[in-house]
Design an enzyme around this catalytic site. Structure first.
Site, PDB file in Angstrom:
ATOM      1  N   TYR A  17      10.833 -17.163 -39.106  1.00 24.43           N
ATOM      2  CA  TYR A  17      10.358 -16.240 -38.055  1.00 24.43           C
ATOM      3  C   TYR A  17       9.672 -16.984 -36.902  1.00 24.43           C
ATOM      4  O   TYR A  17      10.143 -16.949 -35.764  1.00 24.43           O
ATOM      5  CB  TYR A  17       9.424 -15.209 -38.709  1.00 24.43           C
ATOM      6  N   TYR A  25      -1.990 -19.494 -51.542  1.00 30.59           N
ATOM      7  CA  TYR A  25      -1.296 -19.773 -50.281  1.00 30.59           C
ATOM      8  C   TYR A  25      -2.243 -20.477 -49.299  1.00 30.59           C
ATOM      9  O   TYR A  25      -1.935 -21.551 -48.777  1.00 30.59           O
ATOM     10  CB  TYR A  25      -0.760 -18.464 -49.679  1.00 30.59           C
ATOM     11  N   PHE A  41      -3.545   0.572 -46.783  1.00 35.72           N
ATOM     12  CA  PHE A  41      -4.211  -0.013 -47.955  1.00 35.72           C
ATOM     13  C   PHE A  41      -5.719  -0.065 -47.733  1.00 35.72           C
ATOM     14  O   PHE A  41      -6.248  -1.046 -47.234  1.00 35.72           O
ATOM     15  CB  PHE A  41      -3.676  -1.425 -48.224  1.00 35.72           C
TER      16      PHE A  41
HETATM   17  N1  UFG Z   1      -1.341  -3.160 -44.555  1.00 34.16           N
HETATM   18  C1  UFG Z   1      -1.292  -1.820 -44.855  1.00 34.16           C
HETATM   19  N2  UFG Z   1      -0.109  -1.332 -45.311  1.00 34.16           N
HETATM   20  C2  UFG Z   1       1.004  -2.085 -45.466  1.00 34.16           C
HETATM   21  C3  UFG Z   1       0.941  -3.472 -45.142  1.00 34.16           C
HETATM   22  C4  UFG Z   1      -0.276  -3.966 -44.683  1.00 34.16           C
HETATM   23  O1  UFG Z   1      -2.267  -1.097 -44.757  1.00 34.16           O
HETATM   24  O2  UFG Z   1       2.047  -1.561 -45.892  1.00 34.16           O
HETATM   25  C5  UFG Z   1      -2.614  -3.706 -44.057  1.00 34.16           C
HETATM   26  C6  UFG Z   1      -3.136  -4.842 -44.902  1.00 34.16           C
HETATM   27  O3  UFG Z   1      -3.896  -4.342 -45.972  1.00 34.16           O
HETATM   28  C7  UFG Z   1      -3.959  -5.621 -43.863  1.00 34.16           C
HETATM   29  C8  UFG Z   1      -3.232  -5.365 -42.547  1.00 34.16           C
HETATM   30  O4  UFG Z   1      -2.402  -4.242 -42.785  1.00 34.16           O
HETATM   31  O5  UFG Z   1      -5.222  -5.073 -43.784  1.00 34.16           O
HETATM   32  C9  UFG Z   1      -2.363  -6.526 -42.126  1.00 34.16           C
HETATM   33  O6  UFG Z   1      -1.560  -6.882 -43.238  1.00 34.16           O
HETATM   34  P1  UFG Z   1      -0.365  -7.913 -43.151  1.00 34.16           P
HETATM   35  O7  UFG Z   1       0.245  -7.997 -44.507  1.00 34.16           O
HETATM   36  O8  UFG Z   1       0.519  -7.570 -42.004  1.00 34.16           O
HETATM   37  O9  UFG Z   1      -1.079  -9.278 -42.763  1.00 34.16           O
HETATM   38  P2  UFG Z   1      -2.258 -10.032 -43.528  1.00 34.16           P
HETATM   39  O10 UFG Z   1      -3.470  -9.874 -42.666  1.00 34.16           O
HETATM   40  O11 UFG Z   1      -2.403  -9.662 -44.932  1.00 34.16           O
HETATM   41  O12 UFG Z   1      -1.669 -11.493 -43.549  1.00 34.16           O
HETATM   42  C10 UFG Z   1      -1.815 -12.390 -42.537  1.00 34.16           C
HETATM   43  C11 UFG Z   1      -0.674 -13.383 -42.547  1.00 34.16           C
HETATM   44  C12 UFG Z   1      -0.702 -14.210 -43.798  1.00 34.16           C
HETATM   45  C13 UFG Z   1      -2.061 -14.844 -43.948  1.00 34.16           C
HETATM   46  C14 UFG Z   1      -3.126 -13.784 -43.912  1.00 34.16           C
HETATM   47  C15 UFG Z   1      -4.514 -14.372 -43.947  1.00 34.16           C
HETATM   48  O13 UFG Z   1       0.549 -12.696 -42.448  1.00 34.16           O
HETATM   49  O14 UFG Z   1       0.259 -15.222 -43.720  1.00 34.16           O
HETATM   50  O15 UFG Z   1      -3.028 -13.033 -42.713  1.00 34.16           O
HETATM   51  O16 UFG Z   1      -5.356 -13.490 -44.598  1.00 34.16           O
HETATM   52  F1  UFG Z   1      -2.154 -15.496 -45.117  1.00 34.16           F
END
Ligand code: UFG
Length: 343
Positions: free
Chosen positions: A25, A155, A222
């Site tokens: 990506y 990770y 979430f």
């Molecule tokens: N979320 C939802 N519903 C979903 C998916 C995500 O509510 O279906 C929320 C998650 O709980 C989070 C926010 O949306 O609060 C963002 O979630 P993402 O999965 O899009 O991204 P993250 O913040 O979890 O992950 C990012 C990067 C990772 C990195 C991380 C560091 O994508 O590579 O930040 O914490 F490791």
């Protein structure tokens, strides 16, 4: 005929830039940005999670593993590689908790072998794809680079160990490195030709847009009891095109002798999950069914970058990362490619 400074400096006649994970990506957007800026990108990708179609036909492409010293040596010699941008990695936080050994092997150990090969071949400049996950649960928002690093998943730990190894490789062998700690990469190419396509999609924005496309029944939020204004998690979303540009700046800065180290790449502004869903509703003009769900394990309340260091030292600033532009470009990609690259 004098071809000009840019021609010689950027790679018309000079050596090329090897992009590991260039079919992924962020990698594929960076490859395109490098090509447009006149550099000569060369891609090495295992295609385990990358897509061949994400790399233009005119760009030299090698399928293989970063730990394959023979292959890496051949590419460096044949293509006359002068520097590397290293994206290739496993990047699913949940999977890393289930299989930490896989992450320490694929990310940490293989990067160590990759960099050893690079150094043996005389390539000592590397821009590395790191993550905000190196910070764990931050003590301070916005998060400065000198903040305590205590990852809360394998990770993040696998990436932090790589940063630490680079410091020692710098001391011993003069490795010139920069680790870019991304916050939440999002968005897609302007023309909708490149975008986010993960076999296992876990990220908020693509999942919201898949809900709009009726590939999912609802988007789950979430957790609604976080210590944030609307109770949902706050993240710093950074457009993938801004990320691509940050890699080019990092490469140029390293070649100009800027000190090595870790740099945040974000905007300094956070948006909540509810704000992201509301913006997706505005951009698409459609109602998005929402389901309030329990917290996902390991999600910090807020992750927002302090961005002064990269602005000051690299002269980089996010240009396309307002939430509307991010979601508009992602929506264009998803409409044009409802099933991703189709491979
Ligand atoms: N979320 C939802 N519903 C979903 C998916 C995500 O509510 O279906 C929320 C998650 O709980 C989070 C926010 O949306 O609060 C963002 O979630 P993402 O999965 O899009 O991204 P993250 O913040 O979890 O992950 C990012 C990067 C990772 C990195 C991380 C560091 O994508 O590579 O930040 O914490 F490791």
């Amino acid at each position: 005929m004098w071809l000009g400074f840019d021609y010689f400096f950027r790679g018309g006649a000079m050596k090329k830039i090897l992009i590991s994970g260039g079919a992924g990506y962020i990698g594929s957007h960076t490859v395109q940005a490098l090509a447009e800026a006149g550099y000569g990108p060369v891609v090495l990708d295992s295609l385990i999670s990358g897509h061949r179609k994400a790399v233009g036909e005119s760009i030299p492409f090698y399928q293989g593993d970063i730990a394959d010293a023979g292959l890496v040596t051949d590419i460096i010699k044949k293509e006359e590689v002068r520097a590397v941008i290293h994206f290739a990695a496993r990047s699913l936080v949940g999977e890393s908790v289930q299989k930490p050994d896989l992450y320490f092997e694929e990310n940490t150990a293989k990067t160590n072998r990759f960099v050893s090969t690079l150094l043996q071949c005389g390539v000592n400049t590397i821009v590395f794809s790191s993550t905000a996950a190196t910070y764990g649960n931050p003590e301070e928002i916005p998060i400065p680079e000198e903040s305590h690093t205590e990852p809360i998943n394998p990770y993040g730990a696998s990436k932090l160990m790589i940063e630490q190894s680079f410091y020692w490789l710098e001391q011993a062998y003069g490795l010139k490195w920069m680790a870019l700690r991304y916050f939440n990469a999002a968005g897609a190419a302007w023309d909708g030709s490149l975008g986010e396509d993960h076999t296992t999609e876990t990220h908020l924005i693509p999942l919201v847009l898949k809900t709009v496309l009726e590939q999912r029944e609802a988007i789950s939020i979430f957790g609604t009891d976080y210590k944030t204004p609307d109770g949902t998690c706050v993240r710093d979303y950074i457009h993938v095109l801004d990320l691509a540009e940050a890699h080019i700046r990092a490469l140029e800065a390293l070649e100009q002798g800027i000190p090595c180290g870790a740099y945040n790449v974000g905007t300094g502004t956070g948006y909540s999950v509810r704000e992201v869903i509301a913006m997706a509703g505005k951009v698409t003009g459609l109602d998005i069914p929402v389901l309030e769900a329990p917290r996902r394990e390991g999600d910090p309340d807020r992750l927002v970058a302090k961005v002064e260091k990269i602005q000051r030292r690299l002269g980089w600033q996010a240009r396309y990362s307002d939430l509307e532009t991010i979601i508009k470009t992602a929506w264009q990609w998803h409409q044009k490619h409802p099933h991703g690259y189709g491979d």
